[in-house]
Scaffold this motif. Structure first.
Motif, PDB file in Angstrom:
ATOM      1  N   ALA A  57      -6.461   1.849  -6.055  1.00  0.00           N
ATOM      2  CA  ALA A  57      -5.380   1.085  -5.432  1.00  0.00           C
ATOM      3  C   ALA A  57      -6.006   0.006  -4.558  1.00  0.00           C
ATOM      4  N   LEU A  58      -5.571  -1.232  -4.768  1.00  0.00           N
ATOM      5  CA  LEU A  58      -6.024  -2.370  -3.974  1.00  0.00           C
ATOM      6  C   LEU A  58      -4.993  -2.612  -2.878  1.00  0.00           C
ATOM      7  N   VAL A  59      -5.405  -2.422  -1.616  1.00  0.00           N
ATOM      8  CA  VAL A  59      -4.482  -2.588  -0.496  1.00  0.00           C
ATOM      9  C   VAL A  59      -4.938  -3.738   0.394  1.00  0.00           C
ATOM     10  N   ARG A  60      -4.002  -4.228   1.184  1.00  0.00           N
ATOM     11  CA  ARG A  60      -4.318  -5.256   2.172  1.00  0.00           C
ATOM     12  C   ARG A  60      -3.445  -5.018   3.387  1.00  0.00           C
ATOM     13  N   PRO A  61      -3.852  -5.579   4.505  1.00  0.00           N
ATOM     14  CA  PRO A  61      -3.002  -5.454   5.692  1.00  0.00           C
ATOM     15  C   PRO A  61      -1.720  -6.263   5.479  1.00  0.00           C
ATOM     16  N   VAL A  62      -0.634  -5.833   5.729  1.00  0.00           N
ATOM     17  CA  VAL A  62      -0.140  -4.533   6.151  1.00  0.00           C
ATOM     18  C   VAL A  62       0.326  -3.821   4.880  1.00  0.00           C
ATOM     19  N   THR A  63      -0.275  -2.686   4.571  1.00  0.00           N
ATOM     20  CA  THR A  63       0.063  -2.010   3.323  1.00  0.00           C
ATOM     21  C   THR A  63       1.290  -1.119   3.491  1.00  0.00           C
ATOM     22  N   SER A  64       2.026  -0.971   2.416  1.00  0.00           N
ATOM     23  CA  SER A  64       3.227  -0.145   2.411  1.00  0.00           C
ATOM     24  C   SER A  64       2.851   1.315   2.185  1.00  0.00           C
ATOM     25  N   VAL A  65       3.135   2.151   3.152  1.00  0.00           N
ATOM     26  CA  VAL A  65       2.840   3.575   3.048  1.00  0.00           C
ATOM     27  C   VAL A  65       3.622   4.197   1.894  1.00  0.00           C
ATOM     28  N   CYS A  66       4.872   3.821   1.748  1.00  0.00           N
ATOM     29  CA  CYS A  66       5.725   4.391   0.698  1.00  0.00           C
ATOM     30  C   CYS A  66       5.192   4.040  -0.684  1.00  0.00           C
ATOM     31  N   GLU A  67       4.899   2.776  -0.910  1.00  0.00           N
ATOM     32  CA  GLU A  67       4.464   2.349  -2.242  1.00  0.00           C
ATOM     33  C   GLU A  67       3.074   2.878  -2.571  1.00  0.00           C
ATOM     34  N   LEU A  68       2.171   2.884  -1.605  1.00  0.00           N
ATOM     35  CA  LEU A  68       0.868   3.486  -1.843  1.00  0.00           C
ATOM     36  C   LEU A  68       1.033   4.978  -2.108  1.00  0.00           C
ATOM     37  N   GLY A  69       1.949   5.611  -1.374  1.00  0.00           N
ATOM     38  CA  GLY A  69       2.214   7.037  -1.578  1.00  0.00           C
ATOM     39  C   GLY A  69       2.670   7.358  -2.992  1.00  0.00           C
ATOM     40  N   CYS A  70       3.418   6.461  -3.618  1.00  0.00           N
ATOM     41  CA  CYS A  70       3.835   6.673  -5.008  1.00  0.00           C
ATOM     42  C   CYS A  70       2.620   6.769  -5.917  1.00  0.00           C
ATOM     43  N   ALA A  71       1.676   5.867  -5.728  1.00  0.00           N
ATOM     44  CA  ALA A  71       0.455   5.883  -6.542  1.00  0.00           C
ATOM     45  C   ALA A  71      -0.373   7.131  -6.262  1.00  0.00           C
ATOM     46  N   VAL A  72      -0.461   7.511  -4.988  1.00  0.00           N
ATOM     47  CA  VAL A  72      -1.215   8.713  -4.621  1.00  0.00           C
ATOM     48  C   VAL A  72      -0.592   9.937  -5.274  1.00  0.00           C
ATOM     49  N   GLU A  73       0.732  10.053  -5.214  1.00  0.00           N
ATOM     50  CA  GLU A  73       1.404  11.206  -5.810  1.00  0.00           C
ATOM     51  C   GLU A  73       1.195  11.266  -7.318  1.00  0.00           C
ATOM     52  N   PRO A 128      -4.140  -1.852   8.580  1.00  0.00           N
ATOM     53  CA  PRO A 128      -2.832  -1.539   9.156  1.00  0.00           C
ATOM     54  C   PRO A 128      -1.809  -1.222   8.066  1.00  0.00           C
ATOM     55  N   THR A 129      -0.874  -0.332   8.382  1.00  0.00           N
ATOM     56  CA  THR A 129       0.204   0.021   7.459  1.00  0.00           C
ATOM     57  C   THR A 129       1.546  -0.328   8.090  1.00  0.00           C
ATOM     58  N   ASP A 130       2.572  -0.368   7.255  1.00  0.00           N
ATOM     59  CA  ASP A 130       3.911  -0.636   7.781  1.00  0.00           C
ATOM     60  C   ASP A 130       4.470   0.571   8.517  1.00  0.00           C
ATOM     61  N   GLY A 131       3.744   1.684   8.522  1.00  0.00           N
ATOM     62  CA  GLY A 131       4.145   2.869   9.273  1.00  0.00           C
ATOM     63  C   GLY A 131       3.663   2.849  10.709  1.00  0.00           C
ATOM     64  N   GLY A 132       2.952   1.778  11.093  1.00  0.00           N
ATOM     65  CA  GLY A 132       2.511   1.655  12.474  1.00  0.00           C
ATOM     66  C   GLY A 132       1.152   2.258  12.760  1.00  0.00           C
ATOM     67  N   HIS A 133       0.464   2.719  11.749  1.00  0.00           N
ATOM     68  CA  HIS A 133      -0.878   3.269  11.951  1.00  0.00           C
ATOM     69  C   HIS A 133      -1.846   2.566  10.996  1.00  0.00           C
ATOM     70  N   ALA A 134      -3.110   2.711  11.255  1.00  0.00           N
ATOM     71  CA  ALA A 134      -4.126   2.145  10.367  1.00  0.00           C
ATOM     72  C   ALA A 134      -4.717   3.266   9.522  1.00  0.00           C
ATOM     73  N   MET A 135      -5.072   2.928   8.298  1.00  0.00           N
ATOM     74  CA  MET A 135      -5.767   3.895   7.457  1.00  0.00           C
ATOM     75  C   MET A 135      -7.187   3.388   7.218  1.00  0.00           C
ATOM     76  N   ALA A 136      -8.114   4.304   7.155  1.00  0.00           N
ATOM     77  CA  ALA A 136      -9.508   3.940   6.948  1.00  0.00           C
ATOM     78  C   ALA A 136      -9.754   3.756   5.454  1.00  0.00           C
ATOM     79  N   VAL A 137     -10.236   2.559   5.088  1.00  0.00           N
ATOM     80  CA  VAL A 137     -10.565   2.264   3.694  1.00  0.00           C
ATOM     81  C   VAL A 137     -12.038   1.874   3.667  1.00  0.00           C
ATOM     82  N   SER A 138     -12.843   2.720   3.043  1.00  0.00           N
ATOM     83  CA  SER A 138     -14.289   2.497   3.075  1.00  0.00           C
ATOM     84  C   SER A 138     -14.807   1.682   1.897  1.00  0.00           C
TER      85      SER A 138
END
Length: 179
Positions: free
Chosen positions: A6-22, A43-53
């Motif tokens: 999954a290619l993400v960028r600030p500010v990523t959608s937690v819901c849409e990324l979650g669909c791919a994760v599921e 940063p995510t639209d949920g108000g928190h940052a996720m670590a992407v290495s």
């Protein structure tokens, strides 16, 4: 084992990324990773940052690249992101977008002359900015084999499940409908 990134960028959608994760991220026949243009906190639209290495080099070995919501859609792609998407596609990697993620491959020209869909609230903007893309706002998703676009998160989940399992179109969405 197939590799999905999954290619993400600030500010990523937690819901849409979650669909791919599921669909791809739990132990199955796939490995699932997340990458970004500049590794670190995203940063995510949920108000928190996720670590992407992982950086864009993660796309080099991907069988499928998922592009979840891509906001703000008006922002141009960076040259490195554009190049990474074009190289991945040229190698035969399947590109799958969820909702506003369609703006990323549209900005590369990969959707020129093809049908695509997005959230109904973004369809006119997609049509206006990319007149060479045949926008189909009433479709849940459009799959061409090497590219696939979906209307929103629920349609994106359905599309990802179809891509993962070969389920018939709409199977996931039918399961959510009331009897």
């Amino acid at each position: 084992m197939r590799r999905v990134v999954a290619l993400v960028r600030p500010v990523t959608s937690v819901c849409e990324l979650g669909c791919a994760v599921e669909a791809f991220g739990t132990p199955r026949r796939h490995t699932f990773e997340t990458c970004t243009g500049t590794p670190g906190p995203v940063p995510t639209d949920g108000g928190h940052a996720m670590a992407v290495s992982l950086g864009l080099a993660a796309l080099d070995g991907a069988d499928t690249v998922i592009v979840p919501g891509w906001l703000p859609v008006e922002e141009p792609l960076s040259d490195p992101v554009r190049g990474a998407l074009l190289r991945a596609h040229a190698r035969g990697t399947r590109l799958v977008t969820i909702c506003s993620g369609v703006f990323a491959p549209a900005r590369t020209g990969l959707l020129d002359g093809r049908s695509a869909t997005t959230h109904w609230g973004r369809a006119e903007q997609l049509r206006r900015e990319f007149p060479q893309v045949r926008v189909e706002p009433d479709r849940l998703y459009v799959a061409h084999g090497d590219t696939a676009t979906s209307a929103d998160a629920c349609a994106g989940l359905d599309l990802c499940l179809r891509a993962r399992t070969g389920m018939p179109p709409g199977a996931c969405l039918r399961a959510f409908r009331a009897p």
